[in-house]
Design a protein around this motif. Structure first.
Motif, PDB file in Angstrom:
ATOM      1  N   CYS A  95      -5.857  -2.401  -3.048  1.00 22.81           N
ATOM      2  CA  CYS A  95      -5.038  -2.844  -1.921  1.00 22.81           C
ATOM      3  C   CYS A  95      -5.665  -2.414  -0.588  1.00 22.81           C
ATOM      4  CB  CYS A  95      -3.657  -2.229  -2.108  1.00 22.81           C
ATOM      5  SG  CYS A  95      -2.369  -3.012  -1.202  1.00 22.81           S
ATOM      6  N   LEU A  96      -6.137  -1.156  -0.537  1.00 22.98           N
ATOM      7  CA  LEU A  96      -6.735  -0.611   0.682  1.00 22.98           C
ATOM      8  C   LEU A  96      -8.005  -1.378   1.033  1.00 22.98           C
ATOM      9  CD1 LEU A  96      -6.267   1.708   2.708  1.00 22.98           C
ATOM     10  CD2 LEU A  96      -7.866   3.059   1.370  1.00 22.98           C
TER      11      LEU A  96
ATOM     12  N   GLY B 188      -3.839   0.900  -5.670  1.00 21.05           N
ATOM     13  CA  GLY B 188      -3.785   1.286  -4.256  1.00 21.05           C
ATOM     14  C   GLY B 188      -5.159   1.164  -3.617  1.00 21.05           C
TER      15      GLY B 188
ATOM     16  N   LEU C  98       0.832  -1.206   0.000  1.00 26.26           N
ATOM     17  CA  LEU C  98       0.000   0.000   0.000  1.00 26.26           C
ATOM     18  C   LEU C  98       0.864   1.251   0.000  1.00 26.26           C
ATOM     19  CD1 LEU C  98      -2.875   1.105   0.115  1.00 26.26           C
ATOM     20  CD2 LEU C  98      -2.692   1.125   2.603  1.00 26.26           C
TER      21      LEU C  98
END
Lengths: 205, 205
Positions: free
Chosen positions: B102-103, B99, B40
């Motif tokens: 991923c979060l 991202g 991240l």
């Protein structure tokens, strides 16, 4: 944790493939063979292509008389081509050594892979892959400027003066591109060889 | 084949880490957390740095009067800088999307990883890493020619005419270098996430 062979796997022996690796990172024998063969092939290809690219560039020169001044174009005139020759020389030596290691490990059927070794091979392969790709990109940029020039910055076209030089350099760059693609493939294989060691062992699906 | 958690691993329960992945590719929970946090962080860093690099280059212009002719240097004058802006724009968008993924996967604690998904992420990450590294290498080559010229090929130095332009472009290239290093790190993490799925556990085929 158990490091044993197929017999204590809790799977019926008929379904258990022969595995090269005793502990972590075991894959079916057929996949293992294909991966090793692919690695050896790509290392040899990378070595050959890199040698060819470096030789083509090293032997590349053309002399022309322009306005009564004799000028010789050599690869040493352009930093990016020097960089490409150096990068390809390094890639060739490296591929030769690694190819030898690969061949030995295939012939002996030995278990070469432990984590530190795999990390070392993986790191070197990654660095070489990015290095050769960068060298090729830089050489291609210089080739573009050589071919088309840059009017804004008053960089003149060079290739219409040194046609044969540019053609040979183009061939060398093509070889270098192929060599660096092989290096990328190799870095993929060594990533596979490294990170499968981290796939967890017992209790897996 | 056992699918269970730590208890049926044949390891004493005290030593068994909690694992996120029920099936293939399990790693200790602490390592898993660190890998996800690193991914991240690197995706955010890559996104921010790529945006910064593209913005610095996009806003970079300098006008000078040379021999009564007014000339403006822009990043569009050099193909390699245009290439760098495009590459960084793509890297920023890509990193933003990844991202976010991923979060979400961290927040929901979900198991995102199956092989096709891991292959897709890995392939995209690899392509972006090589792409951004190439763009940076090309821009650095052009920057070198701009700064030192190439006497043999009659390419003149440009940076002593457009000092401010070159300084800002240099800053942008530095950001792009940092962004592409982040992309390399990300591609390493996604290689880890993919290939650990191939590490064999017990009785795997």
């Amino acid at each position: 944790m158990s490091h044993g062979g197929g017999a204590d796997n809790g799977v019926s022996p008929g379904n258990v493939p022969v595995c090269y690796y005793g502990a972590a990172g075991r894959v079916p024998a057929a996949l293992e063979r294909r991966v090793r063969a692919a690695e050896l092939f790509m290392r040899c290809a990378a070595c050959g292509l890199a040698v060819l690219a470096a030789a083509l560039l090293g032997a590349d020169r053309q002399t022309r008389t322009i306005f009564a001044v004799e000028k010789t174009a050599r690869f040493t005139d352009m930093q990016s081509l020097v960089f490409l020759v150096i990068a390809n020389g390094m890639a060739a030596c490296y591929s030769l050594l690694q190819g030898a290691r690969c061949l030995v490990s295939i012939l002996t059927g030995g278990v070469l892979i432990n984590r530190p070794m795999a990390w070392a091979i993986f790191s070197c392969d990654q660095v070489m892959a990015y290095f050769t790709i960068s060298a090729v990109a830089v050489a291609m940029e210089a080739a573009m400027i050589g071919k088309y020039g840059s009017q804004q910055f008053q960089w003149m076209k060079t290739c219409h003066l040194y046609k044969r030089f540019c053609a040979q350099a183009g061939g060398a760059v093509a070889c270098a591109v192929a060599a660096s693609l092989s290096m990328v493939g190799i870095s993929l294989v060594s990533a596979f060889n490294l990170f499968r060691l981290y796939g967890s062992g017992k209790g897996r699906k």
